[in-house]
Design an enzyme around this catalytic site. Structure first.
Site, short mmCIF file in Angstrom:
data_model
loop_
_atom_site.label_atom_id
_atom_site.label_comp_id
_atom_site.label_asym_id
_atom_site.label_seq_id
_atom_site.Cartn_x
_atom_site.Cartn_y
_atom_site.Cartn_z
N LYS A 170 -13.17 -3.57 -3.71
CA LYS A 170 -11.94 -3.67 -2.93
C LYS A 170 -11.23 -2.32 -2.95
O LYS A 170 -10.58 -1.95 -3.92
CB LYS A 170 -10.98 -4.73 -3.50
CG LYS A 170 -9.79 -5.00 -2.56
CD LYS A 170 -8.53 -5.43 -3.28
CE LYS A 170 -7.58 -4.30 -3.58
NZ LYS A 170 -7.02 -3.59 -2.39
N GLY A 201 -8.73 -5.49 1.96
CA GLY A 201 -7.56 -6.36 1.85
C GLY A 201 -6.57 -5.83 0.85
O GLY A 201 -6.76 -4.77 0.24
N ASP A 202 -5.49 -6.58 0.65
CA ASP A 202 -4.45 -6.14 -0.28
C ASP A 202 -4.62 -6.81 -1.64
O ASP A 202 -5.55 -7.60 -1.86
CB ASP A 202 -3.06 -6.41 0.30
CG ASP A 202 -2.80 -7.88 0.60
OD1 ASP A 202 -3.56 -8.75 0.10
OD2 ASP A 202 -1.84 -8.17 1.34
N GLY A 203 -3.70 -6.49 -2.54
CA GLY A 203 -3.79 -7.01 -3.90
C GLY A 203 -3.70 -8.52 -3.98
O GLY A 203 -4.57 -9.17 -4.57
N PRO A 204 -2.65 -9.13 -3.41
CA PRO A 204 -2.54 -10.59 -3.48
C PRO A 204 -3.70 -11.32 -2.80
O PRO A 204 -4.17 -12.34 -3.29
CB PRO A 204 -1.21 -10.88 -2.77
CG PRO A 204 -0.42 -9.61 -2.92
CD PRO A 204 -1.43 -8.51 -2.83
N GLY A 205 -4.16 -10.79 -1.66
CA GLY A 205 -5.18 -11.50 -0.91
C GLY A 205 -6.58 -11.35 -1.45
O GLY A 205 -7.40 -12.28 -1.36
N VAL A 206 -6.89 -10.17 -2.02
CA VAL A 206 -8.26 -9.90 -2.48
C VAL A 206 -8.30 -9.52 -3.96
O VAL A 206 -9.13 -10.02 -4.71
CB VAL A 206 -8.90 -8.77 -1.63
CG1 VAL A 206 -10.28 -8.41 -2.17
CG2 VAL A 206 -9.00 -9.19 -0.18
N GLY A 207 -7.40 -8.65 -4.40
CA GLY A 207 -7.43 -8.19 -5.78
C GLY A 207 -7.24 -9.30 -6.79
O GLY A 207 -7.98 -9.39 -7.78
N GLU A 245 -8.17 2.54 -15.65
CA GLU A 245 -7.72 3.93 -15.66
C GLU A 245 -6.37 3.93 -14.96
O GLU A 245 -6.29 3.70 -13.75
CB GLU A 245 -8.73 4.83 -14.95
CG GLU A 245 -8.46 6.31 -15.18
CD GLU A 245 -7.93 7.01 -13.96
OE1 GLU A 245 -6.70 7.22 -13.90
OE2 GLU A 245 -8.71 7.33 -13.06
N CYS A 279 -3.67 11.34 -11.30
CA CYS A 279 -3.23 10.72 -12.56
C CYS A 279 -3.28 11.71 -13.73
O CYS A 279 -2.45 11.66 -14.62
CB CYS A 279 -4.11 9.52 -12.90
SG CYS A 279 -4.15 8.24 -11.64
N GLU A 378 6.05 8.75 -14.64
CA GLU A 378 5.09 9.36 -13.72
C GLU A 378 5.71 9.44 -12.33
O GLU A 378 6.12 8.43 -11.77
CB GLU A 378 3.80 8.54 -13.68
CG GLU A 378 2.72 9.17 -12.84
CD GLU A 378 1.41 8.40 -12.88
OE1 GLU A 378 0.35 9.04 -12.96
OE2 GLU A 378 1.46 7.16 -12.85
#
Length: 482
Positions: A170, A201-207, A245, A279, A378
């Site tokens: 993803k 997709g996005d975090g809620p939908g796929v992650g 990471e 990062c 950060e």
């Protein structure tokens, strides 16, 4: 206008379960430049099932066969370097020289490194009468970020495939184009069906459904500390392995020597590359307090010399990746001013002459104390803070006074001193004089994450260790495993 409206599942381009799409905004123009399919939990289920179905066959392949597949990928990758670079510039604003240079070439470097390591990797070893076997962990969910999208795909997908795992990728919805071209490369290379799958997709939908999925054996995530904690919570119920990471606030200790001014300038350039969106970037520069005035002059001069502008042209620095990132960086710069740091150069607002696009002025702060927000959080933008140290013990204390531990940097002519300082920095990846090695393990201490990527160490998290006691008779210790 790019339109990527299909997902790559089980070796085929296929329509997602739902009709939804995600707009992708070019950060240099603030205009929509394309759209990608928005996957869902149903699509995750399909991709995971494909990966599970392919696992037995792929994990059982001979090393030479996996080497051959990775070499085929490398051939197709080289053919598409121009397309990958164009995608990077469009989706995240990387200047053409950076996109076609480090952004694309890092991915290829990790691929060729994986091939060389795989050829000689010890998947089995005898220890007395015990056989120690390293076996692929299984189906891996790989969630990658927008700032170095191709590099982070490479350091996850290639070790996973090399060790015999199958994958569901993803990419970030903010920078999905490179993931799509990457999938086209693997398809053209003939990677067996189900071994690699792509669900946009996005975090809620796929992650979230990927991290929670009961048939995913491992999740590898790169992103923010907040999102990494969410991934770990979502994965906890199934007790799967999670490697992360995460963020960084990396120190750069500049030693007191004849190269001091030059090393200050190099440190500024290292931070400002990729618009500060790295990062491991050396965002906190630690210099001898007695030479602070010299450091301020050198850092200000180096930052002011950085050209900012259209990433399709010769500018050294393009925009930050999104409106949200632009607003965050602007707020942090203002916070530094409000908390009393001395603004050496840069500041809020866009650089002169740039009225559109998420461009940030290269910014340097001096007189920064440890309690200031710009010293502790950060920023993920082209903002450098200068800190004075009294001696090297003080420098190390300042370097380690952070919740993060992803990277550290040391610059100086005396290699012995630099080595001694590097050993004392509490971080997973430390460079001396900008040293670089594809085989050097990369990953964080503390809230910067866990696990390691790059080189041989990138293989380890994709492997389970099995011990077979009594594998050999007690008087047969010297015979190789069969």
């Amino acid at each position: 206008m790019r339109e990527y409206l299909e997902l790559y599942v089980d070796g085929r381009w296929t329509a997602p379960a739902g009709p939804h799409t995600i707009d992708v905004v070019n950060p240099a123009t603030e205009q929509v430049c394309g759209k990608v399919a928005a996957g869902s939990a149903v699509d995750v289920d399909r991709a995971v099932a494909a990966a599970r179905g392919a696992f037995a066959g792929w994990s059982g392949t001979a090393v030479k066969d996996r080497v051959a597949v990775l070499q085929d990928i490398a051939e197709k990758y080289r053919e598409r370097t121009g397309d990958l670079a164009d995608a990077l510039t469009e989706e995240m604003g990387a200047p053409a020289a950076l996109a076609g240079g480090a952004q694309v070439q890092l991915g290829l470097g990790h691929l060729t490194t994986a091939v060389e390591i795989l050829r000689n990797f010890a998947f089995e070893e005898r220890r007395g009468t015990t056989l120690v076997v390293r076996e692929p962990i299984g189906v891996c969910g790989l969630i990658t970020p927008w700032n170095w999208p191709l590099n982070q795909i490479a350091v996850k997908v290639f070790p996973a495939l090399a060790t015999g795992c199958t994958t569901v990728l993803k990419p970030s919805e903010k920078a999905p184009f490179t993931g799509q071209v990457f999938a086209e490369i693997l398809d053209a290379a003939g990677v067996p069906a189900g071994v690699f799958n792509l669900v946009q997709g996005d975090g809620p939908g796929v992650g979230v459904p990927l991290a929670r999925h009961e048939d995913v054996d491992m999740v590898s995530f790169t992103g923010s500390v907040r999102a990494g904690a969410d991934v770990a919570r979502n994965a906890a119920a199934t007790v799967k392995r999670v490697t992360q990471e995460l963020g960084g606030k990396s120190p750069n200790i500049v030693l007191d020597d004849d190269a001091f001014a030059a090393n200050v300038g190099k440190g500024v350039a290292a931070l400002m590359g990729n618009s500060g969106q790295t990062c491991s970037a050396p965002s906190r520069m630690l210099v001898p307090a007695a030479r602070m005035a010299e450091a301020v002059e050198a850092a200000g001069r180096a930052a002011a010399a950085i050209t900012v502008g259209d990433p399709r042209g010769p500018a050294a620095m393009g925009p930050v990746s999104s409106a949200a990132q632009f607003e965050k960086v602007q707020a942090m710069i203002q916070r530094g001013i409000d908390e009393g740091a001395t603004l050496v150069t840069g500041g809020t607002g866009r650089p002169e002459g740039l009225e559109r696009g998420y461009y940030v002025r290269p910014t340097v702060f001096a007189d920064v104390t440890q309690d200031m927000t710009v010293a502790r959080e950060e920023i993920f933008g082209p903002v450098l803070t200068l800190h004075g140290y009294d001696d090297l013990d003080h420098a190390v204390r300042l370097a380690n006074d952070t919740q993060y531990g992803l990277a550290g940097h040391v610059a100086g002519q005396d290699l012995g001193t630099a080595r001694a300082v590097a050993r004392r920095i509490r971080a997973g990846w430390v460079t001396i004089n900008e040293g670089f090695d594809f085989g050097c393990p990369f990953g964080g201490y503390k809230r910067s994450g866990n696990g390691r990527e790059w080189g041989e160490f990138g293989f380890h998290d994709y492997l389970e260790v099995k011990g077979i006691a009594g594998y050999a008779p007690a008087d047969d210790d010297d015979r190789p495993a069969q």
